[in-house]
Structures are given as structure tokens and as C-alpha cells.
Design a protein around this motif. Structure first.
Motif, short mmCIF file in Angstrom:
data_model
loop_
_atom_site.label_atom_id
_atom_site.label_comp_id
_atom_site.label_asym_id
_atom_site.label_seq_id
_atom_site.Cartn_x
_atom_site.Cartn_y
_atom_site.Cartn_z
N ASN A 162 90.50 24.44 67.48
CA ASN A 162 91.25 23.63 66.52
C ASN A 162 92.62 23.38 67.16
O ASN A 162 93.20 24.30 67.75
N SER A 218 93.15 18.83 64.37
CA SER A 218 91.91 18.27 64.90
C SER A 218 90.90 19.39 65.10
O SER A 218 91.21 20.42 65.68
N GLN A 221 88.52 13.60 66.34
CA GLN A 221 88.65 13.92 64.91
C GLN A 221 90.08 14.34 64.62
O GLN A 221 90.52 15.40 65.06
N SER A 231 93.08 14.67 61.56
CA SER A 231 93.45 14.66 60.15
C SER A 231 94.96 14.65 60.06
O SER A 231 95.64 15.42 60.75
N SER A 290 96.10 11.85 68.85
CA SER A 290 94.79 11.56 69.42
C SER A 290 94.29 12.78 70.19
O SER A 290 95.08 13.60 70.67
#
Lengths: 112, 113
Positions: A32, A50, A55, A57, A67
Motif C-alpha cells: 500500500n 494506492s 489504483q 484513492s 499516479s
């Protein structure tokens, strides 16, 4: 052992200029990843996290974006910096589950 | 998300004394708590953590106490040393948060010679 690299350590940018801060993690897979901002005298505000490649958030509406182009790379960006974007930015990583996050050394951003 | 607050923004202690830093959290669903130490210009470093099924955990010169009834967390540092001078943050998380940590505003601990 796991390590986290964050650069640059300090950055002075004019208002309206773009921003790109990079963070990479070594020694772990599928971490994470987090971007935090810390204002003077305040706690750590979570900006983005992420859980996997691509992915992202976002926790708070803002002038920034994030990113994750690779598993262990997390980038914080802005197209046009504002004065209010000044602060201390911290990247962090954690493994899945209830455990601590490990922080980079931070980037001191000053927008002038 | 829920916020984690601290009772005291600054704390000064004499070298050799014990320090107690307090923290209040607001989310009754929080089940994991952690203390970080942040020295000037550096990223936070892990000190100690505790899960909600415990009320006390000890490390080297540090003890964390958790009182879930009043949603209170404390960090005790024994025989405080000059190197302990830093900002201390508590943070919490809960299962539904993808383990994002919510941080308090921090307490500046100053150790006096």
C-alpha cells in the motif's frame, strides 16, 4: 530489508509551475502506498493512497494528483502549483493488514 | 475520516524524568493504534503500536496504554533523554479504512537538561 526513497528533499517552485515528486519502495511487493501532507504545527493529512498499480484513492479535493505507474513507484503531481500547496510532503508504504506505515524522509515544498 | 486529537501541544520535562503524552481518539471502531516520533525535518518513525484487544504494551523505555472506554491513548517514556526531544504523533485506524492511519496534531516534547 525494505527501504523507501523520496526525492527531492527540498523544492522551491513558482506559483503556476508544475510539480512532480517521486517515491519508490524497495524490498517488498504489492505494498500500500500513501502520500501525506504536513502543515506546520499540524498532523499528517492523508492525500492519496494506492493498493495497486493504477489504483488511486483521493482523500481530499485539491490541486494535486497521484499516479502509480509501477508496483513500487508513487508519484505526486500538479499541473499548476498554488501558494497553498506549500508544505512538507511524506510518502509512506505499508503491507496489507493492521500494521504500521513506514515513512520516507519527506519533501519540503515552498511555492513562491 | 475521524480525527485523532492530542490534549497538549507542548510538553517539557527534565532529563531523567518520565514523560507522559496523551491522545484522544474519536472513532469507537478504531482497533489499531500507533505512536510515531518525528524529529525536525524528518519523516515519522514507528515507536510502538497496540491493538484494541490489549490495554497495555511495553517496549524499550516506552509503554503505551489504551483505555477504550474513554477512547484515550497514552505514551509513557521512562527516564527521558535529550534524544527523546521530538514531536510525537498518535494515529489510529480501523478495519473499514483499508488501514489508513488517521493522525493527531502532535505533541512537541522538549527535554530540559
Amino acid at each position: 530489508s525494505q527501504t523507501i526513497h523520496q526525492w527531492p528533499a527540498t523544492l522551491v517552485q513558482p506559483v503556476g509551475s508544475p510539480l512532480s515528486l517521486e517515491c519508490t519502495v524497495e524490498g517488498t511487493s504489492n505494498p500500500n502506498l500513501y502520500w501525506y501532507r504536513q502543515a506546520a504545527g499540524r498532523g499528517l493529512q492523508l492525500l492519496f493512497y494506492s493498493v495497486g498499480i493504477g489504483q488511486i484513492s483521493s482523500e481530499v479535493p485539491q490541486n494535486l494528483s497521484a499516479s502509480r505507474p509501477q508496483d513500487r513507484q508513487f508519484i505526486l503531481s500538479s499541473k499548476k502549483l498554488l501558494l497553498s500547496d506549500s508544505g512538507f510532503y511524506l510518502c509512506a508504504w505499508s503491507v496489507r493488514g493492521p500494521t504500521e506505515a513506514f515513512f520516507g524522509q519527506g519533501t519540503r515544498l515552498t511555492v513562491v | 475520516g475521524e480525527s485523532v486529537g492530542l490534549h497538549l501541544p507542548t510538553l517539557s520535562v527534565q532529563e531523567g524524568d518520565n514523560s507522559i503524552i496523551n491522545c484522544a481518539y474519536s472513532n469507537s471502531a478504531s482497533d489499531y493504534f500507533i505512536w510515531y516520533k518525528q524529529e525536525s525535518g524528518k519523516g515519522p518513525q514507528f515507536i510502538i503500536d497496540i491493538r484494541s484487544n490489549m490495554d497495555k504494551r511495553q517496549g524499550q523505555r516506552v509503554t503505551v496504554l489504551l483505555n477504550k472506554t474513554v477512547k484515550h491513548l497514552s505514551l509513557q517514556i521512562a527516564a527521558t533523554q535529550p534524544g527523546d526531544s521530538a514531536v510525537y504523533f498518535c494515529a489510529d485506524s480501523y478495519s473499514g479504512s483499508a488501514r489508513q492511519l488517521t493522525f493527531g496534531s502532535g505533541t512537541q516534547l522538549t527535554v530540559l537538561p
